[in-house]
Design an enzyme around this catalytic site. Structure first.
Site, PDB file in Angstrom:
ATOM      1  N   ASP A 491       0.846  -1.207   0.076  1.00 48.17           N
ATOM      2  CA  ASP A 491       0.216   0.076  -0.140  1.00 48.17           C
ATOM      3  C   ASP A 491       0.946   1.277  -0.259  1.00 48.17           C
ATOM      4  O   ASP A 491       1.690   1.204   0.829  1.00 48.17           O
ATOM      5  CB  ASP A 491      -1.042   0.161   1.154  1.00 48.17           C
ATOM      6  N   GLU A 534      -4.512   2.198  -4.774  1.00 51.79           N
ATOM      7  CA  GLU A 534      -2.847   2.367  -4.461  1.00 51.79           C
ATOM      8  C   GLU A 534      -2.522   1.096  -4.076  1.00 51.79           C
ATOM      9  O   GLU A 534      -1.211   1.086  -3.442  1.00 51.79           O
ATOM     10  CB  GLU A 534      -2.608   3.516  -3.724  1.00 51.79           C
TER      11      GLU A 534
END
Length: 619
Positions: A491, A534
């Site tokens: 992440d 993301e």
């Protein structure tokens, strides 16, 4: 990610409570949190129980609360709603399609599906809408607004995914529309397991694609057949026009509801609507030309020219105006279809009167086509409650006419072969061309299959490819005696801050650069995919745990060394970093299923985030 969302929401609640204490005010925060089970038990008459299974979905219909002229994320204690039943247009609910409001529904899941990944399939609706699950944003199409100027419509299907840890949940749907013809949630939604909804959606899109592909092939064949016959042969011109009509018919079906093109190409919605109408107009142009060439009696020259002028006007207006203009123009101009239909009926009456030969199959196909067009016109005007039949009728019409032409072709070929052997050579060449076209089509399909697995933005594999890959590797690892399977979740730290400060376009560039950096570190046997937003995932098989930890550490260091600028992180660093969570399956630490393996990595990612980010946590 569910834990990360919970942490963010807790932080927001504490911040709001602090502000209220500072200003000496009292209020209830987290207004739209999921209500306790006792609330749902007291309101059983308002609860819609959904009943789906492992392999089937169910309709998301039933009783809803409608708040007119209000945009909410959940139920309101101040506003008084009205009870409605979906699916229904805004006109049925509020008396007018040109309005906005919020639907709130309470639902109960089967217990066995609590904690599993659920999906809601929202077919193409009219206007714009925005979904909230227990007050959290879920999905949207277009931009809802309280005024016509700010609203952005988008008539396209969508699938929303969520995981809930409770039986009960609340859905709020903000809807706005400013078209007088249609508006609101008119088409039924479905709910089920994510894999079931995905399978149903893929089957629908594939069936439409197969039909459109078959019609397209028919059109190409007809055009080639007309070209090979030569312009001097009888009916060659009408066959060529019919083949072009079939081509545009296939494109029309591909771009009309349920908008199968959205599953394979990324086209601006406005141009999607324009292409739908343009392909419709071109289909009509070549269809009425075919009818006129077939027998001028069926469509008089003046009637034909008037129809052509109206179609040319619609094509010009559609190419350069907004849907609110060209859709209304198309509606008014479609009334002229009654003149064309009357002309055809009169022409066929003349054919019967003079006892001229005609094709019963062609007649039945045309009549069926006209009836379905009339049905769709009345449906568009909201005068009847039916379904769109143009896709079925046009596809069936093309196949019926092609059946007739194929039969005539076979009959003529049989007699021609006995008279002229040269025709056999032409047929052989035609077969070779068709075979070459088929091989090219297979190659294109293979390339398209590969493109479907690639994330369009970053170039990494997408979530669909990840699901297939990890399932296959998980099964292989369980069969092997000493096999290992490593799953890592990545992440990007403070990525929301990055987008807010640098903009989403710059954020997209960073995601592309990260994929290049990470891909340069990973060995060829590793599998890198974009998990969503993301988040990325790495799958490594048959690599010892310590080697995998070292590999993931190299990935962290490579991202740091790239020194991608990030000045609004919220900590002391000024470059982009990532947090990683890793889980490993081997003989000493088996996992029951893929979800458990992925959940373990997700939990470790959460620990890495909580521990300060820019680090790796391994299970």
């Amino acid at each position: 990610m569910r834990y990360l969302h919970d942490a963010i929401r807790i932080f927001q609640g504490l911040l709001l409570l602090s502000l209220m204490m500072i200003f000496g005010q009292t209020a209830v925060f987290a207004q739209y949190e999921s209500a306790p089970a006792s609330f749902y038990e007291k309101n059983r008459e308002n609860i819609n129980e959904v009943h789906f299974s492992e392999n089937s979905s169910s309709l998301l219909n039933g009783q809803w609360q409608y708040y007119p002229q209000a945009f909410l994320k959940g139920p309101s204690q101040k506003l008084t709603p009205q009870t409605v039943f979906l699916p229904a247009s805004l006109k049925e609910v509020a008396g007018n399609n040109q309005t906005y409001g919020t639907y709130v529904g309470y639902f109960k899941l089967p217990k066995e599906f609590v904690g599993r990944r659920i999906a809601i399939k929202v077919p193409n609706q009219y206007g714009a809408y925005k979904f909230f699950l227990n007050g959290d944003f879920l999905i949207r199409v277009g931009e809802v607004s309280k005024d016509e100027q700010s609203q952005v419509s988008e008539n396209a299907p969508r699938i929303a995914y969520f995981i809930t840890d409770k039986e009960y949940f609340t859905l709020a749907i903000q809807v706005s529309n400013y078209s007088s013809l249609h508006g609101g949630l008119e088409n039924p939604m479905r709910i089920g397991l994510a894999r079931t909804i995905n399978r149903e959606y893929q089957q629908l899109m594939m069936s439409i694609g197969v039909v459109c592909g078959a019609i397209l092939g028919v059109g190409l064949f007809t055009i080639l057949f007309a070209l090979f016959r030569g312009s001097k042969e009888r009916n060659s011109k009408s066959i060529l026009v019919f083949g072009i009509f079939i081509i545009f018919l296939a494109l029309h079906n591909f771009f009309s509801a349920p908008y199968a093109y959205t599953a394979v190409v990324d086209i601006n919605w406005l141009w999607g609507v324009r292409l739908e109408y343009l392909f419709t107009y071109f289909s009509i142009i070549f269809f009425i030309t075919y009818i006129h060439l077939l027998n001028p009696r069926y469509l008089h020259r003046l009637n034909f020219q008037a129809a052509m002028l109206l179609l040319a006007l619609n094509i010009g207006v559609t190419s350069f105006s907004q849907p609110e203009i060209f859709e209304r123009l198309a509606l008014f101009c479609s009334i002229y279809a009654l003149m064309v239909l009357a002309n055809f009926i009169y022409g066929f009456y003349q054919t019967l009167k003079f006892k001229e030969p005609y094709s019963i199959l062609n007649l039945c196909a045309v009549i069926f086509l006209c009836i379905t067009f009339l049905n769709d016109f009345l449906l568009m005007m909201n005068w009847i409650d039916s379904v769109n039949l143009s896709f079925v009728s046009t596809s069936l019409y093309a196949l019926l006419i092609m059946f007739q032409q194929s039969r005539n072709y076979a009959y003529q070929t049989y007699h021609t072969e006995m008279l002229n052997n040269n025709l056999m050579e032409l047929n052989r060449l035609l077969d070779q061309k068709v075979k070459a076209r088929t091989e090219q089509l297979h190659e294109l399909n293979a390339k398209l299959e590969q493109q479907v697995k690639i994330d369009a933005l970053t170039g990494a594999y997408n979530r669909r490819a990840l699901n297939d890959e990890i399932q296959e590797r998980f099964a292989q690892t369980k069969r092997l005696r000493h096999g290992t399977l490593v799953f890592a979740m990545i992440d990007v730290d403070f990525f929301k801050n990055y987008n807010d400060y640098y903009g989403h376009l710059k954020g997209d560039e960073v995601l592309k650069q990260l994929v290049q950096v990470i891909g340069g570190i990973l060995p060829p046997s590793a599998f890198l995919a974009r998990y969503g937003g993301e988040e990325f995932a790495i799958v490594v098989q048959n690599v010892p745990l310590q080697v995998s930890v070292d590999l993931m550490t190299k990935v962290l260091n490579a991202v740091r060394d790239a020194q991608l600028e990030h000045c609004r992180r919220g900590d002391s660093k000024t470059y982009v970093t990532v947090s990683m969570g890793m889980s490993c399956m081997d003989n000493e630490q088996p996992y029951a299923d893929i979800h458990a393996l992925m959940r373990a990595a997700d939990e470790k990612l959460y620990e890495a985030k909580q521990a300060g980010r820019d680090q790796l946590k391994a299970a």
